[in-house]
Design an enzyme around this catalytic site. Structure first.
Site, PDB file in Angstrom:
ATOM      1  N   SER A 166      67.676  93.095   0.651  1.00  0.00           N
ATOM      2  CA  SER A 166      66.790  92.217   1.485  1.00  0.00           C
ATOM      3  C   SER A 166      67.730  90.833   1.272  1.00  0.00           C
ATOM      4  O   SER A 166      68.636  90.797   0.499  1.00  0.00           O
ATOM      5  CB  SER A 166      65.627  91.823   0.532  1.00  0.00           C
ATOM      6  OG  SER A 166      66.020  90.968  -0.747  1.00  0.00           O
ATOM      7  N   LYS A 167      67.236  89.820   2.029  1.00  0.00           N
ATOM      8  CA  LYS A 167      67.940  88.406   2.307  1.00  0.00           C
ATOM      9  C   LYS A 167      68.216  87.888   0.796  1.00  0.00           C
ATOM     10  O   LYS A 167      69.019  87.089   0.449  1.00  0.00           O
ATOM     11  CB  LYS A 167      66.996  87.712   3.236  1.00  0.00           C
ATOM     12  CG  LYS A 167      67.615  86.341   3.352  1.00  0.00           C
ATOM     13  CD  LYS A 167      66.834  85.586   4.428  1.00  0.00           C
ATOM     14  CE  LYS A 167      67.655  84.172   4.595  1.00  0.00           C
ATOM     15  NZ  LYS A 167      67.735  83.259   3.531  1.00  0.00           N
TER      16      LYS A 167
END
Ligand code: GLU
Length: 516
Positions: free
Chosen positions: A267-268
């Protein structure tokens, strides 16, 4: 009869495409090119509430940057358009009507409260969660066209009462999906529910629009992220309800891209925490306080990015790791996509970039690094930049490194490696460099070979060794003892600049050794 291969990448513009999405697009593209097919970009924007302005253009820009060309799509047109689902509303209504007419779908008028009440009452019965929803049993206790008299249904529809259209899931059946990566996946309809096909705002849901479009666009292979695998049995049932099973596409669900430790989806947040990015291009969210840098802005070459992305999850035969796009096309097969998720490894991504930088011709590199130049260096002449690239390409990881790590090519050093100067600078070396400065000025040719010869001849005359002289020469020119070969560096800087730097160095080194 074998149909011509047609695939599509069908992102929703609900956010900025993560590299996982781009990898899916890449696999679709490679598969399509390998099979001389057509690759379509379809924008699935039926979720109005989650629409993010700019997200569609971002996808197009990212694909372009990667060199993933589309044969049809929102940005290039084509014979199967429109390619944006919000422009196809009328089409979906027609197909919803077909399902209503054939008894595969029905109107439902329940309010939010009705649905809540149903869930609450089912919870009391201690049923598995999958059965809290609308299904073959519960549907018969709700407000819909299966339970209400036809006249009442007509009245409700005419009075403008909000409604949805639901799919009538068959009771007691096993649905099997043959996935090209996963093999056979079976689900019993008791674990499925009567999904909404048409929402109360008149928009189709993902499931309906996706199946109708894949059919109408004559898609032969659906290659998409594995998060869609649980939806596929419903899609299979929809193909059947429409009578389209003969032309149902093949499915291939690509496993997730995992965090570097393999624990969950990349994920970011992981990227921010670990100091890299999961986005192909930088973006600034127009509606939220959120932004990210991209592989492009970090200074990745698009070919390196594509190569590394292809190899996170797909395993070519043999040991070869460096593949051009054309080589990827030739080597690609869906069967060699791994069944389990691929762990993202940023160090490996960096390695790919280094390899590509090393093998890019100097002239080309010079143009690739220009956009990363500080403002005052934007107009650096191409031949000079080409020279810098030749000397630095073995040492850098990202394109901006040419400017930062090679700063001494663009300005005389502002600081010197004082420790080394203190160790090596003395009356003898000072005399040597004073003379060397004059001698270098008089050289008829200022090439690396000639400079080297002159430096060495002078060394012999002064009875000095390499270790006495070369580190100091390097520090005068670059400020530090690390960097590209010193004579090449001097040749590129040119007579005047070398002369200036040596003169400046003489004074500065004296000051370092004998502080005032
Ligand atoms: N619109 C879906 C997404 O955003 C596409 C899924 C599919 O390819 O069927 O990922």
């Amino acid at each position: 009869m074998q149909r011509p291969v047609r695939t599509r990448y069908a992102p929703s513009p609900t956010g900025f495409q993560h590299i996982g999405g781009i990898r899916t697009a890449l696999y679709c593209y490679l598969f399509t090119r390998k099979n001389n097919g057509s690759f379509v970009l379809r924008i699935e924007d039926t979720d109005v509430a989650r629409f993010v302005p700019g997200a569609e253009q971002y996808i197009i820009d990212a694909l372009n940057w990667c060199g993933i060309t589309c044969d049809e799509g929102v940005h290039v047109g084509g014979a199967y358009g429109p390619y944006r689902q919000s422009d196809r509303k009328e089409i979906y209504r027609r197909y919803v009507q077909q399902l209503l007419d054939t008894g595969h779908a029905y109107y439902a008028f329940d309010t939010q409260e009705d649905l809540e009440a149903m869930r609450e009452s089912l919870k009391l019965k201690d049923l598995p969660t999958a059965q809290y929803n609308y299904n073959p049993v519960t549907r018969m206790h709700m407000h819909n066209s299966l339970t209400l008299p036809p006249k009442e249904v007509q009245e409700l529809l005419q009075s403008g009462q909000p409604f949805v259209v639901r799919f009538k899931i068959p009771d007691n059946e096993t649905v099997t999906v043959n996935d090209l990566i996963r093999g056979e996946v079976s689900v019993h309809t008791h674990e499925m529910d009567d999904k909404v096909l048409l929402k109360s705002d008149g928009m189709p849901t993902y499931h309906l629009a996706n199946v109708v479009d894949d059919h109408l666009m004559e898609i032969t292979h659906v290659i998409r992220g594995e998060e869609w695998l649980p939806s596929t049995p419903l899609h299979v049932l929809l193909y059947r309800a429409f009578g389209w099973t003969d032309t149902m596409p093949n499915f291939a669900h690509v496993p997730l891209m995992l965090k570097p430790d393999g624990k969950g989806k990349l994920s970011k947040r992981d990227a921010d925490r670990l100091g890299f990015t999961v986005f192909p291009l930088a973006y600034k969210h127009p509606l939220q306080d959120e932004q990210a840098t991209g592989f492009r802005e970090m200074g990745f070459l698009p070919d390196a990015f594509v190569n590394m992305l292809a190899l996170f999850g797909w395993h070519p035969e043999g040991e070869k790791e460096i593949f051009s796009m054309q080589e990827l096309v030739e080597a690609f097969s869906v069967e060699r996509i791994g069944k389990s998720g691929a762990k993202f490894d940023f160090d490996k991504a960096k390695w790919f970039n280094q390899q590509y930088i090393k093998h890019t011709p100097d002239e080309q590199l010079a143009e690739l690094i220009r956009p990363f130049a500080p403002d005052d260096l934007k107009n650096t002449p191409a031949p000079y930049l080409t020279g810098v690239c030749a000397l630095m390409k073995e040492r850098v990881t990202f394109l901006p490194d040419f400017w930062t790590q090679g700063h001494f090519f663009f300005a005389a050093p502002a600081v010197y490696d004082e420790k080394t100067v203190q160790k090596k600078w003395n009356a003898k070396t000072a005399a040597y460099f004073t003379q060397l400065t004059d001698r270098l000025c008089q050289l008829p040719q200022f090439t690396a070979v000639v400079i080297e010869q002159e430096v060495k001849t002078a060394m012999q005359e002064h009875q000095m060794g390499m270790g006495d002289v070369l580190p100091l020469l390097r520090i005068m020119l670059a400020g530090t003892i690390s960097g590209p070969p010193v004579f090449d560096m001097a040749a590129l800087l040119g007579t005047d600049e070398v002369n200036n730097r040596l003169s400046k160095g003489l004074t500065a080194f004296d000051a370092i050794v004998q502080p005032a």
